[in-house]
Design an enzyme around this catalytic site. Structure first.
Site, short mmCIF file in Angstrom:
data_model
loop_
_atom_site.label_atom_id
_atom_site.label_comp_id
_atom_site.label_asym_id
_atom_site.label_seq_id
_atom_site.Cartn_x
_atom_site.Cartn_y
_atom_site.Cartn_z
N CYS A 8 0.86 -1.18 0.00
CA CYS A 8 0.00 0.00 0.00
C CYS A 8 0.90 1.24 0.00
O CYS A 8 2.08 1.13 -0.35
CB CYS A 8 -0.99 -0.03 1.16
SG CYS A 8 -0.25 0.02 2.80
N ASN A 11 2.24 1.44 4.33
CA ASN A 11 2.57 0.18 5.01
C ASN A 11 2.28 0.27 6.52
O ASN A 11 2.97 -0.35 7.33
CB ASN A 11 4.02 -0.25 4.76
CG ASN A 11 4.36 -1.67 5.18
OD1 ASN A 11 5.49 -1.98 5.55
ND2 ASN A 11 3.39 -2.56 5.15
N CYS A 13 -1.50 0.83 7.39
CA CYS A 13 -2.94 0.57 7.54
C CYS A 13 -3.38 -0.68 6.78
O CYS A 13 -3.73 -1.69 7.38
CB CYS A 13 -3.77 1.76 7.05
SG CYS A 13 -3.53 3.26 8.03
N ARG A 14 -3.40 -0.61 5.44
CA ARG A 14 -3.99 -1.70 4.65
C ARG A 14 -3.08 -2.90 4.46
O ARG A 14 -3.49 -4.04 4.71
CB ARG A 14 -4.42 -1.15 3.27
CG ARG A 14 -5.56 -0.16 3.34
CD ARG A 14 -5.72 0.60 2.04
NE ARG A 14 -4.59 1.49 1.80
CZ ARG A 14 -4.41 2.24 0.72
NH1 ARG A 14 -5.32 2.19 -0.25
NH2 ARG A 14 -3.36 3.02 0.60
N SER A 15 -1.84 -2.68 3.99
CA SER A 15 -1.00 -3.85 3.69
C SER A 15 -0.61 -4.66 4.93
O SER A 15 -0.49 -5.90 4.82
CB SER A 15 0.21 -3.48 2.82
OG SER A 15 1.05 -2.55 3.45
N ASP A 122 -8.24 3.93 1.15
CA ASP A 122 -7.28 4.28 2.19
C ASP A 122 -8.05 4.75 3.43
O ASP A 122 -8.75 5.76 3.37
CB ASP A 122 -6.39 5.41 1.65
CG ASP A 122 -5.27 5.75 2.61
OD1 ASP A 122 -5.32 5.30 3.78
OD2 ASP A 122 -4.34 6.43 2.18
P1 4NP Z 1 -1.84 2.83 4.07
O1 4NP Z 1 -2.48 4.18 4.63
O2 4NP Z 1 -1.29 3.17 2.71
O3 4NP Z 1 -3.00 1.90 4.01
O4 4NP Z 1 -0.77 2.43 5.06
C1 4NP Z 1 -1.78 5.38 4.73
C2 4NP Z 1 -1.03 5.61 5.86
C3 4NP Z 1 -0.33 6.81 5.97
C4 4NP Z 1 -0.42 7.75 4.97
C5 4NP Z 1 -1.17 7.51 3.85
C6 4NP Z 1 -1.85 6.30 3.73
N1 4NP Z 1 0.26 8.99 5.11
O5 4NP Z 1 0.08 9.86 4.24
O6 4NP Z 1 1.01 9.16 6.07
#
Ligand code: 4NP
Length: 151
Positions: A8, A11, A13-15, A122
């Protein structure tokens, strides 16, 4: 050993959820699952507390994972690379060196919803219910992936 990488943006939240969910459905002797982010925002970070909580609610412990950034060598290490959304897809494909690399990269929800090109939203800026939705989508997709891999 078959190796699967979940990708993602952050790294956190989702992955990490996709990583923990698929890991729980596969025999660890025959399969290795990992996750990475396309950004460098959260290198070394623990997963987001909301991802840890939704995993725990579903009897999974992802609290020992640490964020890392996707690297070009991941194309060699992993047999399957699942991305959460189209922007992750673009970011990973930009690093591909050849058609074999490109062929490894798939939108994860195309496993549960073939050819629909749906995205795992997201949940970072939303509320807790977004994390439940993400968990459920990933759980369904990982059921299909695990079933295929075991065949
Ligand atoms: P992820 O979510 O891609 O599912 O881990 C996010 C976590 C942090 C951020 C963006 C998306 N960020 O902009 O910090």
């Amino acid at each position: 050993m078959i190796r699967i990488l979940m990708v993602c943006l952050g790294n956190i939240c989702r992955s990490p959820l996709a990583h923990g969910i698929l890991d729980s459905k596969l025999d660890t002797e025959a399969f290795k699952v990992d996750s990475a982010g396309t950004s460098n925002y959260h290198i070394g970070s623990l997963p987001d507390k909301r991802s840890v909580a939704v995993a725990k609610k579903n009897n999974l412990d992802i609290s020992n994972q640490h964020g890392r950034q996707f690297i070009v060598e991941d194309f060699e290490t992993y047999d399957y690379i699942y991305v959460m959304d189209k922007s992750n897809f673009e970011n990973v494909i930009k690093m591909a060196r050849n058609v074999e690399d490109i062929a490894k990269v798939k939108l994860i929800l195309n496993e549960s919803h073939p050819s629909k090109n749906l995205e795992v939203p997201d949940p970072y800026y939303g509320g807790d219910s977004g994390f439940d939705d993400v968990f459920n989508m990933l759980d369904k997709a990982c059921n299909v992936i695990a079933k295929k891999l075991k065949q």
